[in-house]
Scaffold this motif. Structure first.
Motif, mmCIF file in Angstrom:
data_model
loop_
_atom_site.group_PDB
_atom_site.id
_atom_site.type_symbol
_atom_site.label_atom_id
_atom_site.label_comp_id
_atom_site.label_asym_id
_atom_site.label_seq_id
_atom_site.Cartn_x
_atom_site.Cartn_y
_atom_site.Cartn_z
ATOM 1 N N LEU A 1 0.827 -1.218 0.000
ATOM 2 C CA LEU A 1 0.000 0.000 0.000
ATOM 3 C C LEU A 1 0.857 1.263 0.000
ATOM 4 C CD1 LEU A 1 -2.873 -1.025 2.464
ATOM 5 C CD2 LEU A 1 -2.804 -1.175 -0.038
ATOM 6 N N ASN A 2 2.047 1.153 -0.576
ATOM 7 C CA ASN A 2 2.929 2.302 -0.744
ATOM 8 C C ASN A 2 3.175 2.473 -2.246
ATOM 9 O OD1 ASN A 2 5.776 3.624 -1.032
ATOM 10 N ND2 ASN A 2 5.200 4.024 1.099
ATOM 11 N N TYR A 3 3.063 3.726 -2.731
ATOM 12 C CA TYR A 3 3.081 3.974 -4.168
ATOM 13 C C TYR A 3 4.473 4.333 -4.713
ATOM 14 C CZ TYR A 3 -1.949 4.074 -3.522
ATOM 15 O OH TYR A 3 -3.232 3.745 -3.201
ATOM 16 N N THR A 4 5.480 4.183 -3.899
ATOM 17 C CA THR A 4 6.838 4.475 -4.369
ATOM 18 C C THR A 4 7.246 3.618 -5.567
ATOM 19 O OG1 THR A 4 7.474 5.144 -2.126
ATOM 20 C CG2 THR A 4 9.257 4.634 -3.668
ATOM 21 N N PRO A 5 6.874 2.316 -5.632
ATOM 22 C CA PRO A 5 7.246 1.530 -6.819
ATOM 23 C C PRO A 5 6.738 2.115 -8.129
ATOM 24 C CG PRO A 5 6.594 0.068 -5.054
ATOM 25 C CD PRO A 5 6.302 1.456 -4.576
ATOM 26 N N TYR A 6 5.584 2.783 -8.126
ATOM 27 C CA TYR A 6 5.114 3.431 -9.346
ATOM 28 C C TYR A 6 6.064 4.551 -9.771
ATOM 29 C CZ TYR A 6 0.562 1.105 -8.993
ATOM 30 O OH TYR A 6 -0.450 0.170 -8.955
ATOM 31 N N ILE A 7 6.563 5.300 -8.799
ATOM 32 C CA ILE A 7 7.530 6.360 -9.104
ATOM 33 C C ILE A 7 8.807 5.752 -9.682
ATOM 34 C CG2 ILE A 7 8.859 8.270 -8.154
ATOM 35 C CD1 ILE A 7 5.877 8.762 -8.187
ATOM 36 N N VAL A 8 9.248 4.647 -9.102
ATOM 37 C CA VAL A 8 10.457 3.980 -9.597
ATOM 38 C C VAL A 8 10.243 3.510 -11.037
ATOM 39 C CG1 VAL A 8 11.973 1.994 -9.279
ATOM 40 C CG2 VAL A 8 11.195 3.297 -7.296
ATOM 41 N N ALA A 9 9.099 2.877 -11.314
ATOM 42 C CA ALA A 9 8.820 2.412 -12.671
ATOM 43 C C ALA A 9 8.752 3.579 -13.648
ATOM 44 C CB ALA A 9 7.505 1.628 -12.692
ATOM 45 N N GLY A 10 8.125 4.682 -13.221
ATOM 46 C CA GLY A 10 8.053 5.850 -14.093
ATOM 47 C C GLY A 10 9.415 6.419 -14.409
#
Length: 303
Positions: free
Chosen positions: A263-272
């Protein structure tokens, strides 16, 4: 400032030959011009650097002083989850790269065939021209995400004998169908930009219509359309992440799995950021090719 006759002669000899002689001495006026250019360059660089620093500082203060910044930092910029996500995102990115390479080749080939079909002359090719025009109109108007859902989710539902249900293959097919329509229009614009006299000259030399298209028209058309083709490939690279809607574990899906668990959205930032890092070199290469073609065009050279 006055210029002596000898100084003027030396400047003229330098401009004529393009290279200074062994006893060449720059005139005072030329030295002054060079000093002025260097000073202007330094001043422009300083102003650009200062304005960049001020803009960055203002944006930083606006973001950091926002009431929700501490919660946003914890949810979207967690170093712990970034370290956890990066290896898995990079592993999934290899799927995106393979899709780009395979679909890119398929898109170029299919787009070229469709463009040629749309530019064929003669009444006998009218049905082929209509089918090619209908293809481009349909897939350019259909949103890519809907096309992906139809192909990735709809084709397996048909339960056809021998039909694959692999989401990677189906997603790549959907990408190829959509992007080939856009690339076909790019190729068609390049073909139609070639002056009819080129084709007429080829025919006067004894070439058939097919040979004139292959050896005269297409080479010029493709060279003219290199920048927009590269832009389409850059867009294709980003859209390969959409195959994750079918369950394919690419960079986006790998990030989504970690987000669903933490439930942490940091992986989306990493993928972006990984996609941005992959796209920037392609974008800069496109800019370099465009600038090179523009320079050759201005110099009157062949495209």
């Amino acid at each position: 400032m006055t210029v002596t006759k000898g100084e003027s002669a030396r400047e003229g000899a330098d401009d004529k030959d393009g290279m200074p002689g062994d006893d060449y001495v720059p005139s005072a006026r030329r030295l002054e011009r060079e000093r002025h250019k260097r000073a202007r360059t330094r001043r422009a660089t300083a102003v650009a650097a200062l304005s960049t620093l001020v803009t960055a500082a203002v944006l930083y203060l606006v973001v950091v002083d926002a009431p929700g910044w501490p919660r946003t930092k914890e949810t979207f910029f967690s170093a712990q989850y970034a370290r956890e996500a990066l290896p898995k995102v990079l592993e999934g990115l290899w799927l995106n790269v393979r899709l780009l390479l395979i679909c890119g080749v398929a898109v170029l080939v299919l787009g070229m065939l469709i463009a040629i079909a749309r530019t064929l002359r003669g009444p006998v090719f009218f049905p082929l021209r209509v089918l090619a025009a209908a293809y481009t109109d349909f897939f350019r108007g259909l949103p890519l995400i809907i096309n992906l859902m139809i192909v990735v989710l709809g084709v397996p539902a048909l339960r056809l004998q021998g039909m694959t249900v692999d989401p990677v293959l189906l997603g790549g097919t959907a990408l190829t169908l959509t992007y080939s329509a856009y690339v076909a229009e790019v190729f068609r614009a390049g073909i139609e930009s070639i002056h009819p006299s080129q084709r007429a000259a080829a025919r006067s030399l004894g070439l058939t219509n097919r040979q004139a298209l292959r050896y005269v028209v297409l080479p010029q058309a493709v060279r003219r359309q290199v920048p927009p083709l590269l832009n389409d490939l850059v867009s294709l690279q980003k859209d390969t992440g959409l195959v994750s809607i079918g369950g394919a574990v690419d960079a986006v899906r790998a990030a989504d799995i970690i987000v669903g668990r933490s439930l942490n959205y940091t992986p989306y930032i990493v993928a972006g950021l990984v996609f941005v890092a992959l796209t920037i070199p392609m974008t800069r290469f496109t800019d370099w090719v465009t600038a090179r073609l523009d320079r050759r065009r201005e110099q009157g050279g062949s495209l």
